[in-house]
Scaffold this active site. Structure first.
Site, mmCIF file in Angstrom:
data_model
loop_
_atom_site.group_PDB
_atom_site.id
_atom_site.type_symbol
_atom_site.label_atom_id
_atom_site.label_comp_id
_atom_site.label_asym_id
_atom_site.label_seq_id
_atom_site.Cartn_x
_atom_site.Cartn_y
_atom_site.Cartn_z
ATOM 1 N N GLU A 74 0.886 -1.460 -0.215
ATOM 2 C CA GLU A 74 0.037 -0.005 -0.101
ATOM 3 C C GLU A 74 1.111 1.217 0.000
ATOM 4 O O GLU A 74 1.709 1.492 0.737
ATOM 5 C CB GLU A 74 -1.049 0.193 1.182
ATOM 6 C CG GLU A 74 -1.754 1.076 1.210
ATOM 7 C CD GLU A 74 -3.007 1.146 -0.388
ATOM 8 O OE1 GLU A 74 -2.450 1.688 -1.366
ATOM 9 O OE2 GLU A 74 -3.846 0.682 -0.470
ATOM 10 N N ASP A 103 -7.543 -0.220 -2.971
ATOM 11 C CA ASP A 103 -8.446 0.904 -3.116
ATOM 12 C C ASP A 103 -9.230 0.725 -4.207
ATOM 13 O O ASP A 103 -9.991 1.449 -4.554
ATOM 14 C CB ASP A 103 -7.967 2.169 -3.061
ATOM 15 C CG ASP A 103 -6.813 2.487 -4.152
ATOM 16 O OD1 ASP A 103 -6.841 1.496 -5.124
ATOM 17 O OD2 ASP A 103 -6.196 3.348 -4.105
#
Length: 499
Positions: A221, A297
């Site tokens: 991430e 996401d």
């Protein structure tokens, strides 16, 4: 270190009859999720591998191994999907934890399907054989994604885990992010260290390795890591085998990237060491959701092909992963045929006639860059005859398939752009070549051939209001209408009006 008992167990598990998850179990790092559309990943598994939904009536069915521990029953899929289209709606978890993968919901980014969901994959985009038995992988175009935000037993926080995936090293791009592994449960970016997933592609936005890619990296991430440092790490090689084994593992202040050819040879270690020395990555804050083909996401611009993969509890040893690699190699993955039904010969010149009742005097032609259908016959002008004639060439992106060059505009090819078919000059890019490659298959209405996009195998040549599109059998676009779909995507191959 292994005890003698575990070493013996591992040796037994590495026999041909064992599956990858039997090997992990013997190494005290059991699978907590196991996904494959090609084969069982446990020697005893005989349940459903994946679910299909067909376009003709939206009926679903499940596909299981031919035998316990064996290869998927591709013939059952072929029978169920005959004369229509099929999507993969669920990839089942074989571990018993119920960590099934389904259509990914919207998150930080919306998908292209209804209500912001991601697209589902075609059931026929990635045919293979395993030890000579036919099966299908999961060919994922941009916009396609699967997810489980309520997974059970997966690593959270800084807990140790391992994972591997068998992927296609020839099918990739530089968009974010073709991942398989651990991600956020909210489908949003919750910060550095909240993911730990295998990535395959040639993005250089964050990390990258030697050569031009693609590279196996780890999506943690807010960064793709190819080694200890942000950006470039020379120890991470480009890896472009047709079948790639990508293995990643992470624990308290340690992680590793390993990889190799899934069809032969052993794994190599590209990085093994301490966590990245940047805020958020030590300790990690993993959340335990599972993603396939997308970022945490729901970034969904990437593409790739998935055949099998697992996630484990605990940090697997190199010995365990080496035994899993031996098992994968023993499965003997080989690329299958992308073509069925009447085909083409490279170099021939053809005209393609519409088969939809009421439109059978119309042929695929072009007006400037617009690809359309027009009424053409022997009395038509020379100009129109040339506009309705196409030189067949070997597929620009895949040699099994074909591309269609304009007779009257040499060097220009039919390609899809925003799912409209256009006639554009070949600019030599990877993107153009993929957009201009189409695979013939048995005609959905029984007449002639149907031409499937190589890069978007849910989409076919379709005439709609006399314009040509790359259309799916149902979808968000007007030209995706299910009405008359089988007729509209079937074309008779005829001798060209001009050459």
């Amino acid at each position: 270190m292994f005890s003698r008992r575990n070493l013996v167990a591992l040796g037994l598990a590495a026999t041909v009859s064992a599956g990858p998850c039997d090997i992990y179990e013997a190494g005290d790092t059991p699978c907590v999720a196991a996904h494959s559309t090609t084969r069982a990943l446990y020697s005893s598994f005989s349940g459903a591998l994946y679910q299909l939904q067909r376009g003709s009536d939206d009926t679903t069915t499940t596909i299981s191994p031919l035998t316990a521990g064996g290869v998927a029953d591709a013939s059952a899929q072929d029978t169920f999907c005959a004369n229509t289209t099929c999507l993969i709606t669920i990839i089942y978890d074989q571990s018993g934890n119920g960590n099934h993968l389904t259509q990914a919901p919207p998150g930080g980014f919306d998908g292209p399907d209804v209500d912001g969901y991601d697209n589902l994959a075609s059931a026929i985009g990635a045919p293979v054989t395993l030890n000579g038995q036919k099966a299908y992988g999961v060919f994922m175009s941009p916009g396609t994604g699967y997810r489980n935000n309520e997974a059970t037993g997966t690593a959270t926080g800084d807990e140790p885990e391992g994972m591997y995936a068998v992927l296609d090293g020839t099918h990739y791009n530089d968009a974010c992010c073709f991942d398989y592994g651990n991600a956020e449960t909210s489908s949003t970016d919750t910060g550095a260290g909240h993911m730990e997933a295998i990535y395959l592609g040639n993005s250089t936005t964050w990390g990258y390795g030697a050569g031009d890619g693609p590279w196996i990296m780890v999506d943690m991430e807010n960064n793709l890591f190819s080694g200890a440092d942000e950006g470039y790490n020379s120890g991470d090689p480009s890896i472009s085998y047709s079948f790639v084994t990508a293995a990643v593992k992470g624990g308290a202040d340690k992680w590793a990237i390993r990889g190799g050819n899934a069809a032969s040879g052993s794994l190599s270690t590209y990085y093994s060491g301490a966590r990245p020395d940047y805020s958020g990555y030590n300790p990690m804050s993993k959340e335990g959701a599972i993603i396939l083909g997308i970022g945490g996401d729901n970034s969904n611009g990437a593409q790739g092909t998935f055949y099998e993969g697992v996630m484990t509890s605990g940090y697997p040893s190199d010995d365990v992963e080496n035994s899993v690699q031996e098992n994968i190699v023993a499965a003997k993955y080989v690329s299958g045929s992308l073509v069925s039904g009447p085909s083409f010969t490279s170099g021939e010149v053809v005209s393609l006639r519409v088969t939809t009742p009421g439109y059978t005097t119309r042929y695929i032609a072009h007006t400037d860059t617009t690809v359309n259908t027009q009424v053409v016959d022997d009395d038509s002008s020379t100009t129109l005859k040339e506009e309705a004639s196409w030189t067949v060439v070997t597929g620009l992106a895949n040699s099994q398939c074909f591309s269609f060059e304009s007779v009257d505009t040499p060097g220009s090819y039919i390609r899809h752009y925003n799912f409209e078919l256009l006639l554009n000059a070949n600019d030599g890019t990877k993107q153009f070549h993929e957009d201009a490659t189409f695979c013939p298959q048995a005609p959905l209405n029984g007449e002639g051939t149907s031409l499937r996009s190589w890069s978007y195998p849910t989409r076919y040549f379709r005439h709609y209001d006399n314009v040509l599109y790359a259309a799916s059998n149902g979808g968000v676009q007007t030209f995706d209408s299910k009405t008359s779909f089988n007729n509209d995507v079937s074309f008779e191959i005829e001798t060209a009006f001009a050459s």
